[in-house]
Design an enzyme around this catalytic site. Structure first.
Site, PDB file in Angstrom:
ATOM      1  N   ARG A   1       7.408   0.069   1.408  1.00 35.98           N
ATOM      2  CA  ARG A   1       7.180  -0.993   2.279  1.00 35.98           C
ATOM      3  C   ARG A   1       5.964  -1.836   2.114  1.00 35.98           C
ATOM      4  O   ARG A   1       5.147  -1.510   1.563  1.00 35.98           O
ATOM      5  CB  ARG A   1       7.111  -0.635   4.008  1.00 35.98           C
TER       6      ARG A   1
ATOM      7  N   ARG B   1       0.638  -1.164   0.162  1.00 35.91           N
ATOM      8  CA  ARG B   1       0.064   0.074   0.061  1.00 35.91           C
ATOM      9  C   ARG B   1       0.686   1.374   0.053  1.00 35.91           C
ATOM     10  O   ARG B   1       0.719   2.390  -0.649  1.00 35.91           O
ATOM     11  CB  ARG B   1      -1.083  -0.105   1.240  1.00 35.91           C
ATOM     12  N   TYR B   2       1.896   1.234   1.027  1.00 36.39           N
ATOM     13  CA  TYR B   2       2.846   2.503   1.048  1.00 36.39           C
ATOM     14  C   TYR B   2       3.808   2.254  -0.005  1.00 36.39           C
ATOM     15  O   TYR B   2       4.268   1.327  -0.405  1.00 36.39           O
ATOM     16  CB  TYR B   2       3.250   2.411   2.146  1.00 36.39           C
TER      17      TYR B   2
ATOM     18  N   ASP C   1      -7.348   3.661  10.896  1.00 38.79           N
ATOM     19  CA  ASP C   1      -6.796   3.221   9.420  1.00 38.79           C
ATOM     20  C   ASP C   1      -8.126   3.416   8.526  1.00 38.79           C
ATOM     21  O   ASP C   1      -9.121   3.012   8.991  1.00 38.79           O
ATOM     22  CB  ASP C   1      -6.584   1.664   9.655  1.00 38.79           C
TER      23      ASP C   1
ATOM     24  N   CYS D   1      -8.078 -12.623  18.623  1.00 43.19           N
ATOM     25  CA  CYS D   1      -8.823 -11.494  19.340  1.00 43.19           C
ATOM     26  C   CYS D   1      -9.960 -11.403  18.411  1.00 43.19           C
ATOM     27  O   CYS D   1     -10.115 -11.246  17.353  1.00 43.19           O
ATOM     28  CB  CYS D   1      -7.967 -10.369  19.094  1.00 43.19           C
TER      29      CYS D   1
ATOM     30  N   CYS E   1     -10.266  -8.927  15.566  1.00 44.01           N
ATOM     31  CA  CYS E   1      -9.435  -8.916  14.767  1.00 44.01           C
ATOM     32  C   CYS E   1      -9.659  -8.556  13.224  1.00 44.01           C
ATOM     33  O   CYS E   1     -10.612  -8.770  12.492  1.00 44.01           O
ATOM     34  CB  CYS E   1      -8.614 -10.543  14.618  1.00 44.01           C
TER      35      CYS E   1
ATOM     36  N   LYS F   1      -3.032   4.502   7.440  1.00 44.40           N
ATOM     37  CA  LYS F   1      -3.057   5.117   8.718  1.00 44.40           C
ATOM     38  C   LYS F   1      -3.106   6.580   8.825  1.00 44.40           C
ATOM     39  O   LYS F   1      -2.404   7.061   8.007  1.00 44.40           O
ATOM     40  CB  LYS F   1      -1.731   4.766   9.420  1.00 44.40           C
TER      41      LYS F   1
ATOM     42  N   ARG G   1      -7.966  -8.822  10.499  1.00 46.21           N
ATOM     43  CA  ARG G   1      -7.902  -9.999   9.609  1.00 46.21           C
ATOM     44  C   ARG G   1      -8.626 -11.185   9.938  1.00 46.21           C
ATOM     45  O   ARG G   1      -8.604 -12.316   9.500  1.00 46.21           O
ATOM     46  CB  ARG G   1      -6.556 -10.428   9.245  1.00 46.21           C
TER      47      ARG G   1
ATOM     48  N   ASP H   1     -10.882  -0.991  13.814  1.00 50.49           N
ATOM     49  CA  ASP H   1     -11.390  -0.940  12.626  1.00 50.49           C
ATOM     50  C   ASP H   1     -12.913  -1.340  12.485  1.00 50.49           C
ATOM     51  O   ASP H   1     -13.193  -1.815  13.514  1.00 50.49           O
ATOM     52  CB  ASP H   1     -10.672  -2.015  11.868  1.00 50.49           C
TER      53      ASP H   1
ATOM     54  N   CYS I   1      -2.779 -17.991  14.908  1.00 54.05           N
ATOM     55  CA  CYS I   1      -2.337 -17.417  16.043  1.00 54.05           C
ATOM     56  C   CYS I   1      -2.405 -18.179  17.000  1.00 54.05           C
ATOM     57  O   CYS I   1      -3.229 -19.187  17.059  1.00 54.05           O
ATOM     58  CB  CYS I   1      -3.289 -15.978  16.140  1.00 54.05           C
TER      59      CYS I   1
HETATM   60  S1  SF4 Z   1      -5.185  -9.462  16.037  1.00 57.32           S
HETATM   61 FE1  SF4 Z   1      -5.738 -11.027  14.620  1.00 57.32          FE
HETATM   62  S2  SF4 Z   1      -3.779 -11.132  13.701  1.00 57.32           S
HETATM   63 FE2  SF4 Z   1      -3.222 -10.235  15.611  1.00 57.32          FE
HETATM   64  S3  SF4 Z   1      -2.897 -12.048  17.170  1.00 57.32           S
HETATM   65 FE3  SF4 Z   1      -5.078 -11.408  17.317  1.00 57.32          FE
HETATM   66  S4  SF4 Z   1      -6.208 -12.527  15.838  1.00 57.32           S
HETATM   67 FE4  SF4 Z   1      -3.928 -12.968  15.506  1.00 57.32          FE
END
Ligand code: SF4
Length: 415
Positions: free
Chosen positions: A144, A140-141, A358, A157, A160, A365, A162, A321, A153
């Site tokens: 990088r 995107r940038y 974001d 979370c 998340c 960002k 993603r 997000d 993971c």
């Molecule tokens: S935010 Fe998403 S990618 Fe990061 S540790 Fe938590 S579940 Fe995994």
């Protein structure tokens, strides 16, 4: 790996392990053994044991935590269709089962609200898929790239960004192709910075990670490598001396960890982060502003100060997000600005992260700050300090130094 087990190895009633009236947010405590008091030290301190014994089903969760609320029970029963449930035993021990609003619980135990989606929420709120020249690489940038290495993971979370791909609960079927990802970087000389993320790169074995880092290091224009990881928080047992020895061969290597609440910073985590810091790895923290977790100035300040004690620079505080089903977890931008207002000037500058949003849909960002500049006039800039005191900096409207003293200000004249 931890020597300091202030909670000891014996069973403690859960409500006494972590209570909302803990004496100090900045106190370092061990997660203890909790329900796993009969496990040997060597098993408990082995990261593979922790992964193998994760809490992953509603039955397990209910057995370990009979105080599961109807919202949590219903959310957990449906979780494996959206974002899998997984909590390491170590991290599970940080939950206060007697507190429905426990900030640890709120982050990792699914709730039925995750199935409520507003029309403005998205499955890919940062527009990563539309900026992917090859699968698993986001460019995107200008200089990088984000290199996604896995969809797994140590724990998941609930907010998340993603969640469309991590844990593969939605059938996204993520298959990074390292050869193509590396080839893209080789063929793109403007890329000088590679961020490994996922999923969590530190779930790879030392050998596999070493191979990947070595391939990236062999590209002459790659100056700088970063690893984004939540492993030091979810699974500090993974931060072994052998891992640190391997990582330090790949400098300059930075690491962005992800912690949201001071209670996550245990004696185990402090030891793990100390090891990484001793290996010469600069550590930054990326937190997400979350309702009931860290949306109070008191908690946020204790968190950033405790991070510094752990040798970690608070780097970003993200506005959550607009991920589908996250409304119950999102705190407001207004709250974020209040937190920043209560940090800047009120504590060490190193402790103050940059608050960012974001931009929804893929704008990248954007820093968001309280307003300190009150007005720009023909012959001065008027601004305030952290205490609200107003000051003037004399300069012409075009930014050049004044040749005569600024005239007395009657009415602020905005330019
Ligand atoms: S935010 Fe998403 S990618 Fe990061 S540790 Fe938590 S579940 Fe995994």
């Amino acid at each position: 790996m931890q020597n300091d087990t202030s909670s000891g190895n014996k069973e403690e009633p859960p409500s006494q392990r972590w209570s909302s009236t803990s004496p100090s947010l900045k106190e370092f405590r061990s997660a203890g053994r909790g329900f796993w008091s009969d496990v040997t030290d060597s098993d408990w301190n082995t990261w593979h044991w922790q992964l193998k014994h994760r809490v992953t089903s509603v039955e397990q969760l209910q057995r370990l935590m009979p105080t599961l609320t109807p919202e949590e029970y219903a959310g957990t029963a449906l979780a494996n269709h959206k974002l899998a449930l997984a909590i390491t035993p170590y991290f599970f021990n940080l939950i206060d089962p007697s507190d429905e609003l426990c900030p640890i619980r709120w982050q990792v135990i699914p709730r039925i609200e995750e199935t409520h989606t507003a029309s403005w929420e998205m499955t890919d709120p940062c527009g990563e898929d539309s900026h992917s020249p090859v699968p698993g690489l986001v460019h995107r940038y200008p200089d990088r790239v984000l290199f996604l290495v896995t969809d797994r993971c140590a724990a998941y979370c609930r907010y998340c960004t993603r969640s469309r791909l991590v844990s593969n609960a939605t059938g996204y079927d993520f298959h990074p192709e390292f050869d193509r990802q590396i080839q893209y970087i080789q063929n793109t000389p403007s890329v000088r910075d590679v961020l490994l993320s996922g999923g969590d790169p530190l779930l790879f074995s030392d050998d596999k990670l070493n191979q990947l880092l070595s391939r990236l290091r062999a590209i002459p224009h790659v100056e700088f490598i970063r690893i984004g990881t939540r492993i030091p928080i979810f699974l500090p047992q993974r931060i072994t001396p052998a891992l640190c020895e391997m990582l330090k061969k790949h400098h300059p290597l930075f690491m962005s960890i992800h912690s949201n609440h001071p209670r996550e910073l245990t004696t185990e985590v402090r030891t793990a982060l100390g090891r990484l810091a001793d290996a010469g790895i600069p550590l930054g923290n990326q937190s997400v502003l979350l309702r009931n977790v860290n949306d109070s100035p008191e908690v946020a300040k204790a968190h950033v100060q405790k991070l510094l004690i752990c040798r970690v620079k608070p780097y970003y505080m993200y506005q959550c997000d607009l991920i589908a089903g996250s409304a119950h977890l999102r705190a407001s931008v207004r709250t974020g600005l209040e937190i920043m207002e209560n940090l800047r000037g009120h504590t060490t500058g190193y402790a103050v992260p940059q608050y960012v949003i974001d931009a929804p849909g893929g704008g990248g960002k954007v820093p968001v700050n309280p307003d300190y500049v009150l007005s720009r006039n023909a012959d001065r800039v008027v601004f305030r300090n952290y205490e609200g005191k107003v000051f003037e900096y004399p300069e012409a409207a075009d930014g050049t130094p004044l040749v005569t003293a600024p005239k007395e200000l009657e009415e602020p004249e905005l330019v």
